[in-house]
Design an enzyme around this catalytic site. Structure first.
Site, PDB file in Angstrom:
ATOM      1  N   LYS A  14     -47.138  42.223 106.706  1.00 53.76           N
ATOM      2  CA  LYS A  14     -46.394  42.046 105.448  1.00 53.76           C
ATOM      3  C   LYS A  14     -44.959  41.560 105.615  1.00 53.76           C
ATOM      4  O   LYS A  14     -44.452  40.840 104.764  1.00 53.76           O
ATOM      5  CB  LYS A  14     -46.384  43.364 104.662  1.00 53.76           C
ATOM      6  CG  LYS A  14     -47.719  43.703 104.023  1.00 53.76           C
ATOM      7  CD  LYS A  14     -47.611  44.964 103.196  1.00 53.76           C
ATOM      8  CE  LYS A  14     -48.933  45.263 102.518  1.00 53.76           C
ATOM      9  NZ  LYS A  14     -48.836  46.400 101.603  1.00 53.76           N
TER      10      LYS A  14
ATOM     11  N   ASP B 193     -47.048  45.292  95.418  1.00 51.14           N
ATOM     12  CA  ASP B 193     -47.250  46.723  95.677  1.00 51.14           C
ATOM     13  C   ASP B 193     -46.457  47.580  94.685  1.00 51.14           C
ATOM     14  O   ASP B 193     -46.972  48.572  94.163  1.00 51.14           O
ATOM     15  CB  ASP B 193     -46.825  47.073  97.112  1.00 51.14           C
ATOM     16  CG  ASP B 193     -47.790  46.524  98.148  1.00 51.14           C
ATOM     17  OD1 ASP B 193     -49.001  46.450  97.860  1.00 51.14           O
ATOM     18  OD2 ASP B 193     -47.336  46.160  99.255  1.00 51.14           O
TER      19      ASP B 193
END
Ligand code: ATR
Length: 273
Positions: free
Chosen positions: A69, A105
Site C-alpha cells: 500500500k 480504507d
C-alpha cells in the site's frame, strides 16, 4: 468474455483468500459490465515489474493490499491528497495509461459506520495506529473528535499533525477514553482468528457503538462482549464491503449494491473455512 473484456485485479501477498474477486465479479455481472476481476500474488521485490505489467497489459484498475500500500506510490503517476497524507494507496485507476492512486480504507470505514450511526460531531476512540488505524483516524478526524491509542505510543502520537490525539494503549487510558467516546473502533489485528479482545467487557456500556475491522471471525470477542453489553455493533465485513464499494465507484461511477457485496462475501468467507 471476449476481446473487449477489461481486467481488474487485486495485488498483494498473501492474496489467495481475498474476498474482493467475488464481490467485484458479482457487481460486474449485475451491472452488465464486460470486465473480470482477478487476484495476483506479487512479492515485494516484484512490485515494480508488476506495475510495468499493469501499464503494458492495460489492466483497467487495481486494488492494493498488504504489503504494497505504501511502496506502490513511487510507481504511480499521481495520488489523491488523502493517499498522499497517509502514504497509502488501496485503489488504482488506469486512466488512458495514467495510473492514479486513491485510498478507500478510511471512507469505507466511515460509510460502514454511517450505515448504523451518526458520525459527524461524535467522539471516536480508535485502538491501533497501523495502516488501517491511521487511514480510519485520518478520515474520521474530518468529521469527529478522534483519539488513537496504540501499543507503540510513538505511532499514535505521530498522528497529532492531523489534529488527532495519540497516546499509549494502557488500561488507564482505555478506561478513561471509552467513557468519553460515542464510538469505539478496534483497528488492531487482535481478535483475528483468536478469541481475544483488547477491551475488558466491564468497560463496555449500552449506547456505545463498537466497530471491529477484523472479519475473521465475523463476530469477534469484542463484538460479542459489546452485543451482550447492549452496544450497537458494526462488524469488519461491513468495512470491507464499503471500501470495495468505494473502489467500484471510482472505476465505474456506479454506486454499487452493498447488500449483494455482503452476501457474496459472506458466502466466500464460509467456503474459505
Ligand atoms: P494494518 O495495516 O492491518 O493496520 P499493521 O500496520 O501491522 O496492520 O498494524 C497492526 C496494528 O495492530 C498496530 O496498531 C499494532 O500495534 P503496534 O503499532 O504497537 O505494533 C496493533 N497490534 C497488533 N498486535 C497487538 C497486540 N497484541 N496488542 C496491541 N496492539 C496490537
Amino acid at each position: 468474455m471476449n476481446g473487449e473484456t477489461k481486467v481488474y485485479a487485486v495485488i498483494g501477498k498473501p492474496v489467495r483468500h481475498s474476498l474482493s474477486p467475488v464481490m467485484h465479479n458479482a457487481l460486474f455481472k449485475k451491472y452488465g459490465i464486460n470486465a473480470v476481476y482477478v487476484a495476483f500474488e506479487v512479492f515485494p521485490e516484484q512490485l515494480r515489474d508488476a506495475i510495468l505489467g499493469v501499464r503494458a497489459l492495460g489492466i483497467a484498475g487495481l486494488n492494493v493490499t498488504m504489503p504494497h500500500k505504501e511502496k506502490i506510490i513511487e510507481y504511480l503517476d499521481k495520488v489523491s491528497p488523502d493517499s498522499k497524507a497517509i502514504s497509502s494507496v488501496n485503489t488504482v485507476i488506469n486512466s488512458n495509461g495514467e495510473l492514479i492512486g486513491y485510498t478507500t480504507d478510511g471512507t469505507g470505514a466511515r460509510k460502514a459506520l454511517e450505515r448504523f450511526t451518526n458520525v459527524e460531531g461524535s467522539r471516536v476512540l480508535i485502538l491501533g495506529a497501523g495502516g488501517a488505524g491511521k487511514a480510519i483516524a485520518y478520515e474520521l478526524a474530518k468529521y469527529s473528535d478522534v483519539v488513537v491509542l496504540n501499543r507503540t505510543p510513538e505511532k499514535a502520537r505521530a498522528l497529532e499533525k492531523f489534529g488527532i490525539k495519540g497516546d499509549a494503549l494502557t488500561m488507564e487510558n482505555l478506561s478513561y477514553y471509552i467513557e468519553w467516546a460515542d464510538i469505539l473502533i478496534n483497528a488492531t489485528s487482535v481478535g483475528m482468528g483468536k478469541y481475544e479482545s483488547l477491551v475488558p467487557k466491564e468497560l463496555l456500556r449500552e449506547g456505545l457503538v463498537v466497530m471491529d475491522i477484523v472479519y475473521k471471525p465475523i463476530k469477534t470477542k469484542l463484538l460479542k462482549d459489546a452485543e451482550k453489553a447492549g452496544c450497537l455493533t458494526v462488524d469488519g465485513l461491513w468495512m470491507l464491503v464499503y471500501q470495495g464499494a468505494e473502489s467500484f465507484k471510482l472505476w465505474t461511477g456506479i454506486h454499487p449494491d452493498v447488500e449483494l457485496m455482503r452476501r457474496v462475501a459472506l458466502e466466500g468467507l464460509r467456503k474459505g473455512k
